[in-house]
Scaffold this motif. Structure first.
Motif, PDB file in Angstrom:
ATOM      1  N   ILE A  94       0.917  -1.320  -0.123  1.00  0.00           N
ATOM      2  CA  ILE A  94      -0.160  -0.017  -0.002  1.00  0.00           C
ATOM      3  C   ILE A  94       0.918   1.213  -0.089  1.00  0.00           C
ATOM      4  CG2 ILE A  94      -2.093  -0.874   1.125  1.00  0.00           C
ATOM      5  CD1 ILE A  94      -1.137  -0.197   3.787  1.00  0.00           C
ATOM      6  N   GLU A  95       2.148   1.207   0.120  1.00  0.00           N
ATOM      7  CA  GLU A  95       3.106   2.419   0.148  1.00  0.00           C
ATOM      8  C   GLU A  95       4.361   1.922  -0.097  1.00  0.00           C
ATOM      9  OE1 GLU A  95       3.317   5.778   3.259  1.00  0.00           O
ATOM     10  OE2 GLU A  95       5.086   5.078   3.326  1.00  0.00           O
ATOM     11  N   VAL A  96       4.968   2.591  -1.200  1.00  0.00           N
ATOM     12  CA  VAL A  96       6.690   2.450  -1.572  1.00  0.00           C
ATOM     13  C   VAL A  96       7.210   3.534  -1.514  1.00  0.00           C
ATOM     14  CG1 VAL A  96       8.346   1.099  -2.709  1.00  0.00           C
ATOM     15  CG2 VAL A  96       6.055   0.266  -2.961  1.00  0.00           C
ATOM     16  N   GLN A  97       8.153   3.929  -0.439  1.00  0.00           N
ATOM     17  CA  GLN A  97       8.840   5.262  -0.556  1.00  0.00           C
ATOM     18  C   GLN A  97      10.206   4.906   0.022  1.00  0.00           C
ATOM     19  OE1 GLN A  97       6.676   8.631   0.426  1.00  0.00           O
ATOM     20  NE2 GLN A  97       4.930   7.835  -0.555  1.00  0.00           N
TER      21      GLN A  97
ATOM     22  N   LEU B 218       8.720  -3.472   5.034  1.00  0.00           N
ATOM     23  CA  LEU B 218       9.606  -4.285   4.416  1.00  0.00           C
ATOM     24  C   LEU B 218      10.796  -3.297   3.774  1.00  0.00           C
ATOM     25  CD1 LEU B 218       7.193  -6.333   2.055  1.00  0.00           C
ATOM     26  CD2 LEU B 218       8.374  -6.986   4.290  1.00  0.00           C
ATOM     27  N   ASP B 219      11.906  -3.920   3.598  1.00  0.00           N
ATOM     28  CA  ASP B 219      12.921  -3.186   2.885  1.00  0.00           C
ATOM     29  C   ASP B 219      13.231  -3.830   1.617  1.00  0.00           C
ATOM     30  OD1 ASP B 219      15.451  -2.385   1.878  1.00  0.00           O
ATOM     31  OD2 ASP B 219      16.434  -2.101   4.000  1.00  0.00           O
ATOM     32  N   VAL B 220      13.085  -3.143   0.654  1.00  0.00           N
ATOM     33  CA  VAL B 220      13.065  -3.828  -0.850  1.00  0.00           C
ATOM     34  C   VAL B 220      14.262  -3.213  -1.611  1.00  0.00           C
ATOM     35  CG1 VAL B 220      10.434  -4.553  -0.716  1.00  0.00           C
ATOM     36  CG2 VAL B 220      11.356  -2.098  -1.462  1.00  0.00           C
ATOM     37  N   THR B 221      15.073  -2.481  -0.741  1.00  0.00           N
ATOM     38  CA  THR B 221      15.991  -1.743  -1.463  1.00  0.00           C
ATOM     39  C   THR B 221      17.134  -2.916  -2.241  1.00  0.00           C
ATOM     40  OG1 THR B 221      16.580  -0.603   0.669  1.00  0.00           O
ATOM     41  CG2 THR B 221      18.012  -0.288  -1.168  1.00  0.00           C
ATOM     42  N   GLU B 222      17.240  -4.088  -1.953  1.00  0.00           N
ATOM     43  CA  GLU B 222      18.148  -4.955  -2.476  1.00  0.00           C
ATOM     44  C   GLU B 222      17.239  -5.868  -3.497  1.00  0.00           C
ATOM     45  OE1 GLU B 222      21.115  -4.810  -1.494  1.00  0.00           O
ATOM     46  OE2 GLU B 222      21.074  -3.514   0.303  1.00  0.00           O
ATOM     47  N   CYS B 223      16.213  -5.619  -3.739  1.00  0.00           N
ATOM     48  CA  CYS B 223      15.281  -6.480  -4.582  1.00  0.00           C
ATOM     49  C   CYS B 223      15.381  -6.218  -5.913  1.00  0.00           C
ATOM     50  CB  CYS B 223      13.783  -6.475  -4.414  1.00  0.00           C
ATOM     51  SG  CYS B 223      13.358  -7.008  -2.475  1.00  0.00           S
ATOM     52  N   ASN B 224      15.474  -7.246  -6.821  1.00  0.00           N
ATOM     53  CA  ASN B 224      15.745  -7.155  -8.341  1.00  0.00           C
ATOM     54  C   ASN B 224      14.321  -6.773  -8.769  1.00  0.00           C
ATOM     55  OD1 ASN B 224      18.358  -8.041  -8.279  1.00  0.00           O
ATOM     56  ND2 ASN B 224      17.792 -10.023  -8.232  1.00  0.00           N
ATOM     57  N   GLU B 225      13.243  -7.028  -8.375  1.00  0.00           N
ATOM     58  CA  GLU B 225      11.993  -6.725  -8.820  1.00  0.00           C
ATOM     59  C   GLU B 225      11.580  -5.472  -8.489  1.00  0.00           C
ATOM     60  OE1 GLU B 225       9.054  -9.950  -8.102  1.00  0.00           O
ATOM     61  OE2 GLU B 225       7.302  -8.378  -8.398  1.00  0.00           O
ATOM     62  N   ASP B 226      10.845  -4.704  -9.234  1.00  0.00           N
ATOM     63  CA  ASP B 226      10.507  -3.223  -8.937  1.00  0.00           C
ATOM     64  C   ASP B 226       9.167  -3.321  -8.272  1.00  0.00           C
ATOM     65  OD1 ASP B 226      10.341  -0.539  -8.622  1.00  0.00           O
ATOM     66  OD2 ASP B 226       9.576  -0.204 -10.744  1.00  0.00           O
ATOM     67  N   TYR B 227       9.111  -3.355  -6.844  1.00  0.00           N
ATOM     68  CA  TYR B 227       7.920  -3.509  -6.208  1.00  0.00           C
ATOM     69  C   TYR B 227       7.202  -2.047  -6.026  1.00  0.00           C
ATOM     70  CZ  TYR B 227       9.199  -8.039  -4.591  1.00  0.00           C
ATOM     71  OH  TYR B 227       9.546  -9.210  -4.308  1.00  0.00           O
ATOM     72  N   THR B 228       6.018  -2.184  -6.452  1.00  0.00           N
ATOM     73  CA  THR B 228       5.261  -0.752  -6.481  1.00  0.00           C
ATOM     74  C   THR B 228       3.882  -0.878  -5.725  1.00  0.00           C
ATOM     75  OG1 THR B 228       3.955  -1.573  -8.389  1.00  0.00           O
ATOM     76  CG2 THR B 228       5.878   0.105  -8.943  1.00  0.00           C
ATOM     77  N   VAL B 229       3.193   0.288  -5.714  1.00  0.00           N
ATOM     78  CA  VAL B 229       1.892   0.154  -4.919  1.00  0.00           C
ATOM     79  C   VAL B 229       0.792  -0.850  -5.560  1.00  0.00           C
ATOM     80  CG1 VAL B 229      -0.284   1.413  -4.038  1.00  0.00           C
ATOM     81  CG2 VAL B 229       2.169   2.405  -3.841  1.00  0.00           C
ATOM     82  N   GLY B 230       0.371  -1.834  -5.028  1.00  0.00           N
ATOM     83  CA  GLY B 230      -0.565  -2.791  -5.450  1.00  0.00           C
ATOM     84  C   GLY B 230       0.180  -4.036  -5.990  1.00  0.00           C
ATOM     85  N   SER B 231       1.497  -4.040  -5.796  1.00  0.00           N
ATOM     86  CA  SER B 231       2.085  -5.342  -6.036  1.00  0.00           C
ATOM     87  C   SER B 231       2.110  -6.204  -4.807  1.00  0.00           C
ATOM     88  CB  SER B 231       3.590  -5.147  -6.114  1.00  0.00           C
ATOM     89  OG  SER B 231       4.137  -4.328  -6.821  1.00  0.00           O
ATOM     90  N   ILE B 232       1.998  -7.576  -5.279  1.00  0.00           N
ATOM     91  CA  ILE B 232       1.611  -8.531  -4.175  1.00  0.00           C
ATOM     92  C   ILE B 232       2.854  -9.301  -3.969  1.00  0.00           C
ATOM     93  CG2 ILE B 232       0.404 -11.091  -4.075  1.00  0.00           C
ATOM     94  CD1 ILE B 232      -1.324  -8.218  -4.552  1.00  0.00           C
ATOM     95  N   VAL B 233       3.052  -9.418  -2.580  1.00  0.00           N
ATOM     96  CA  VAL B 233       4.235 -10.153  -2.075  1.00  0.00           C
ATOM     97  C   VAL B 233       3.634 -11.386  -1.363  1.00  0.00           C
ATOM     98  CG1 VAL B 233       6.251  -9.763  -0.431  1.00  0.00           C
ATOM     99  CG2 VAL B 233       5.213  -7.712  -1.483  1.00  0.00           C
ATOM    100  N   THR B 234       4.685 -12.387  -1.693  1.00  0.00           N
ATOM    101  CA  THR B 234       4.456 -13.896  -0.914  1.00  0.00           C
ATOM    102  C   THR B 234       5.357 -14.269   0.295  1.00  0.00           C
ATOM    103  OG1 THR B 234       3.693 -14.566  -3.299  1.00  0.00           O
ATOM    104  CG2 THR B 234       4.515 -16.088  -1.670  1.00  0.00           C
TER     105      THR B 234
END
Ligand SMILES: *Cc1c(COP(=O)(O)O)cnc(C)c1O
Length: 354
Positions: free
Chosen positions: A250-253, A316-332
């Motif tokens: 619901i938020e990525v900043q 979550l800390d997604v700094t190192e992730c290869n995938e570009d997570y945005t608002v609305g993305s689903i995380v498993t």
């Protein structure tokens, strides 16, 4: 699509049950399928039955009540409360017990309903949760039980690695077998069930070290997650991902890793501490402590880190992730025992069957 959701793969659950039932049956052990961790959801219970369990076991009478339509014998796993004995004899065919005062009340309730209630007497072999600790007291209890109306003492059992973390071993389980002999000699009573514990006893079955005579195990975690906590080892030919959690972002900043201002208490009365890692990319998922403890779930994306959570937010800390997570993305996330338990208990989490 509704989130957060637990996705339950019924085929995998059935497969896990089959594998464990086969393994146990090869060793002359019957499996009680334990349903408490998923609140006795009928769709899952049905797969366990197809997989070959012989008894349905749950710690809550409410769950057994909902499972009334299934013909298999039902075992109440938690020692009954005296206040619930009427329901116990109605919805459970058998129960685990350690207190003669409760057993007397079960006897009265069973007599009133004109049913027989079976009992497995629990022996504490050192884990220090439930069970009679003293052998003399155990024998006295047996002696009284023999004289009670509408009660059948069908066996003795034990529970390990639940409170004290004590491992099931040849030596402590052998004590159950020895006790059975003592009871047979003293009271001419041939107990038909020796219930040797929960999923943590499986390693003894796998290595062939389970003492001959142990003929029942009560399995929950191993069926659902293909592993058990005491050793944390995965069980051969089972799935660990029969249940997974999916949440929505619901938020990525981009934000600093240390909060700004004077630090007081967090929402749960703890004083938080932080490590300065500079500016990080942070995502918030719409799920929180009310549904699940952040330490009981693992992101499927190995580069993602859980920073923390509050009642309704998981950060979550997604700094190192290869995938570009945005608002609305689903995380498993994959699950542990504690997260399955709380996610099923939370009515805010949808249960989706695949
Ligand atoms: C929960 C429970 C079990 C099942 O334990 P798992 O570790 O999930 O296999 C067995 N026996 C009793 C008494 C329980 O309360």
């Amino acid at each position: 699509m509704c989130y957060p959701r637990v996705e339950i793969n019924l085929v995998k659950i059935r497969n896990n049950t089959k594998k464990l039932v086969e393994l146990c049956n090869e060793n002359n052990i019957d499996v009680v399928g334990v349903t408490k961790v998923f609140c006795g959801k009928t769709k899952i219970v049905r797969e366990m039955i197809k997989g070959g369990i012989r008894v349905i076991g749950d710690s809550r009478i409410e769950n057994l009540k909902r499972l009334k339509r299934f013909k298999l014998p039902k075992l109440l796993l938690r020692l009954p409360m005296i206040s619930e004995v009427d329901e116990v004899v109605e919805y459970a065919d058998m129960s685990l017990n350690s207190e003669i005062a409760t057993i007397r009340q079960l006897s009265k309730a069973a007599k009133k309903k004109d049913v027989r209630h079976k009992i497995i007497l629990m022996v504490d072999l050192g884990d220090l949760r439930e069970g009679i600790f003293d052998v003399e007291e155990l024998l006295e209890t047996v002696e009284i039980m023999i004289s009670l109306d509408n009660i059948d003492l069908i066996g003795i059992g034990t529970n390990l690695t639940c409170y004290g973390g004590i491992l099931p071993e040849k030596e402590n389980l052998q004590q159950l077998i020895d006790l059975k002999q003592v009871i047979r000699k003293k009271y001419k009573l041939n107990l038909r069930v020796l219930s040797g514990g929960n999923s943590s006893s499986l390693h003894l079955v796998e290595t062939g070290d389970i003492p001959t005579g142990i003929n029942q195990l009560r399995l929950g975690e191993s069926i659902i997650l293909g592993r058990e906590t005491a050793f944390g080892k995965e069980i051969t030919d089972t799935y660990q991902d029969a249940m997974i959690l999916k949440c929505e972002i619901i938020e990525v900043q981009n934000k600093p890793s240390i909060p700004i201002g004077t630090i007081g208490m967090d929402a749960f009365g703890n004083k938080p501490s932080f490590e300065d890692k500079g500016i990080r990319r942070r995502a918030i998922c719409a799920i929180g402590k009310q549904d699940v403890s952040a330490s009981e779930i693992l992101p499927e994306d190995g580069n993602m880190k859980i920073i923390g959570s509050s009642s309704d937010h998981l950060i979550l800390d997604v700094t190192e992730c290869n995938e570009d997570y945005t608002v609305g993305s689903i995380v498993t996330f994959t699950l542990k025992y504690g997260s399955v338990l709380s996610l099923f208990t939370s009515e805010y989490v949808k249960k989706v069957y695949l």
